[in-house]
Design an enzyme around this catalytic site. Structure first.
Site, PDB file in Angstrom:
ATOM      1  N   ASN A 151       0.802  -1.226   0.000  1.00 38.77           N
ATOM      2  CA  ASN A 151       0.000   0.000   0.000  1.00 38.77           C
ATOM      3  C   ASN A 151       0.838   1.280   0.000  1.00 38.77           C
ATOM      4  OD1 ASN A 151       0.687  -0.863   2.616  1.00 38.77           O
ATOM      5  ND2 ASN A 151      -0.945   0.338   3.545  1.00 38.77           N
ATOM      6  N   SER A 224      -0.430  -8.490   6.866  1.00 38.22           N
ATOM      7  CA  SER A 224      -1.671  -9.065   7.378  1.00 38.22           C
ATOM      8  C   SER A 224      -1.437  -9.811   8.686  1.00 38.22           C
ATOM      9  CB  SER A 224      -2.262 -10.031   6.343  1.00 38.22           C
ATOM     10  OG  SER A 224      -1.456 -11.197   6.244  1.00 38.22           O
ATOM     11  N   GLU A 245       3.527  -4.962  12.590  1.00 39.02           N
ATOM     12  CA  GLU A 245       2.417  -4.007  12.482  1.00 39.02           C
ATOM     13  C   GLU A 245       1.429  -4.622  11.513  1.00 39.02           C
ATOM     14  OE1 GLU A 245      -0.043  -1.949  10.947  1.00 39.02           O
ATOM     15  OE2 GLU A 245       1.417  -0.548  10.114  1.00 39.02           O
TER      16      GLU A 245
END
Length: 514
Positions: A151, A224, A245
């Protein structure tokens, strides 16, 4: 610039399988990278390890000089890098351009690394140790892995790798196989400035991530929950530390006394920025009943003004870009369909476009916690809005989640905002803002619950986590022999017991042995 672009797109080994990158917005091929073989991962790791001792020995100021040169190279090649980010991820130019803000966090670490890594002298505990000099040293893990998602293909690795390099580590990076091109170019920049051979990149899917985890001393992973659990197990088996994270389901609480216009603008930006593909994006909204209708009406109107697409460089004619891959588009569509099947209403958006991996910015109402859009991480441009009686119900709903990364509270009452923020079961909270805490580098970006153990940033901890701590105890004045050394004698025992009582007891009866 053209020469640099060609160098960063070096020819692929034709015998090796390749990862072909296509633009999610247009379907056009953007580039390709070779899949790294397991043996090559081992070889790269060995080479980086060989270079790390000299990198550590040169000292933090010299390392900062190299990282600063790399920052300058990134700024000089910003258009090239942002262009790669946009084409491989399908972002709008405005969303892609924000990734260059990661050079700001690089500056933070450059400016504070020396102070954060300096030897720390601590006070001895108790009067018996008053003559001891105690020092805590921070020594880098030799080889660190930084494994990042798709992302934020430039900002994410840059934010994690800069402090690791400044700490004195060598870094083996693995970007997502979905968006490897921008980071390959940035890693090439490290080589082009002539920096020491302590940073490299390998490419591949989960098997290459596993191979990387097997050859390093510390893992910084973002991704994930399921993959994070596998990384944690692999790290535990090797007894190496990791920082994970793993995403979130961030709640936004809008109180009746909030500035509704600001809250609406904040929700639209924090919910739809990067097409909602941000771990700290607003994923669910709880609005107190007295202002619910006004909030929803204004949010729908704001959403209707957003322009979706992938614009040309520096055009800024689009706001919301594409989903990064088809699998994520399927997740988003599935969450909306699930909500509608259970009674939710779509007030705007609610469908994918025919061309490209675009999903319309979507506002859902009449939602509840039986719906996937309120429980699972959507990671897409949806804003489900739920009416609540009061802030207490909002807090209860917000905390009813397996995730705990971030959240936000919107109220004009500063005291109430702080009180509600402290009640949220998340690693960070924003008051009258959203996502803002990510850019406050003295604060930790830390997950609770399934959002993962570990953090990024957080002041000194953000760079010290890449170090092993060493405690050193020294005598300020060395005696010929310590009182408690051999041999034991009755007289020495009586004296030691009396001294211990005198120093350790907190009342005179016990100090005097009565």
């Amino acid at each position: 610039m053209q020469q640099d672009s060609e160098a960063s797109m070096a020819p692929i080994d034709q015998e090796a399988p390749a990862i072909v990158v296509t633009c999610p917005a247009t379907g056009e091929m953007v580039g390709s990278v070779p899949v790294t073989r397991r043996a090559e991962v081992d070889a790269v790791a060995a080479r980086l390890r060989a270079g790390q001792p000299a990198w550590q020995a040169m000292g933090v100021d010299a390392r900062a000089g190299w990282v600063a040169k790399w920052r300058d190279w990134i700024l000089d090649h910003a258009d090239e890098l942002v262009g790669l980010v946009q084409r491989e991820s399908g972002k709008s130019w405005g969303d892609a351009n924000i990734e260059t803000m990661a050079t700001d966090v690089v500056n933070y670490w450059i400016e504070h690394a020396a102070a954060f890594l300096a030897d720390e002298h601590v006070r001895p505990a108790g009067p018996a140790n008053i003559a001891k000099r105690l020092t805590i040293c921070y020594e880098p893990y030799p080889l660190v892995a930084v494994i990042t998602p798709w992302n934020y293909p430039l900002a994410m690795p840059l934010s994690d790798i800069a402090p690791a390099l400044l700490a004195g580590c060598a870094v083996l990076s693995k970007p997502s196989e979905v968006t490897p091109l921008a980071w390959r170019a940035a890693a090439f920049g490290w080589k082009q400035i002539g920096a020491p051979d302590v940073l490299d990149v390998v490419f591949g899917a989960g098997d290459i991530g596993s191979a990387v985890t097997d050859v390093v001393d510390y893992v910084m992973f973002t991704g994930s929950v399921n993959t994070g659990r596998r990384v944690a197990v692999a790290a535990a088996q090797r007894l190496i530390p990791c920082s994970l994270e793993l995403g979130g389901k961030d709640a936004m609480i809008v109180c009746a006394d909030a500035d509704i216009d600001r809250a609406v603008d904040g929700a639209a930006w924090a919910g739809f920025f990067n097409a909602g593909q941000t771990c700290v994006s607003v994923e669910r909204v709880y609005v107190e009943e007295p202002v619910y209708d006004e909030f929803v009406e204004k949010l729908v109107a704001k959403t209707a003004t957003l322009r979706q697409g992938m614009d040309a460089g520096h055009d800024y004619s689009c706001d919301v870009g594409a989903m990064a891959n088809e699998a994520q588009l399927t997740v988003v569509a599935g969450h909306v369909d699930d909500a509608v099947s259970k009674g939710a209403k779509v007030l705007i958006g609610g469908k994918a476009r025919a061309a490209g991996l675009f999903y319309e910015p979507t506002v859902l109402v009449d939602v509840d916690h039986d719906m996937d859009c309120m429980r699972a991480e959507t990671f897409g441009p949806t804003l489900p809005v739920m009416k609540v009686r009061d802030a207490l119900e909002a807090i209860t709903k917000a905390n009813d989640s397996n995730y705990g990364l971030s959240g936000s509270v919107w109220t004009r009452d500063k005291s109430k905002g702080m009180a509600l923020a402290k009640l949220m079961n998340t690693g960070s909270v924003n008051i009258n803002n959203a996502i803002l805490s990510v850019f406050q580098y003295p604060l930790p970006m830390q997950g609770w619950k399934d959002s993962g153990p570990g953090s990024r940033a957080g002041g000194a901890h953000g760079i010290r986590k890449y170090c092993r701590t060493k405690g050193i105890a020294a005598d300020r004045v060395a005696m010929k022999r310590e009182p408690f050394w051999y041999p034991h004698t009755p007289r020495k025992g009586r004296i030691m017991s009396a001294v211990a009582r005198l120093l350790q007891a907190r009342d005179w009866r016990r100090r005097l042995g009565r």
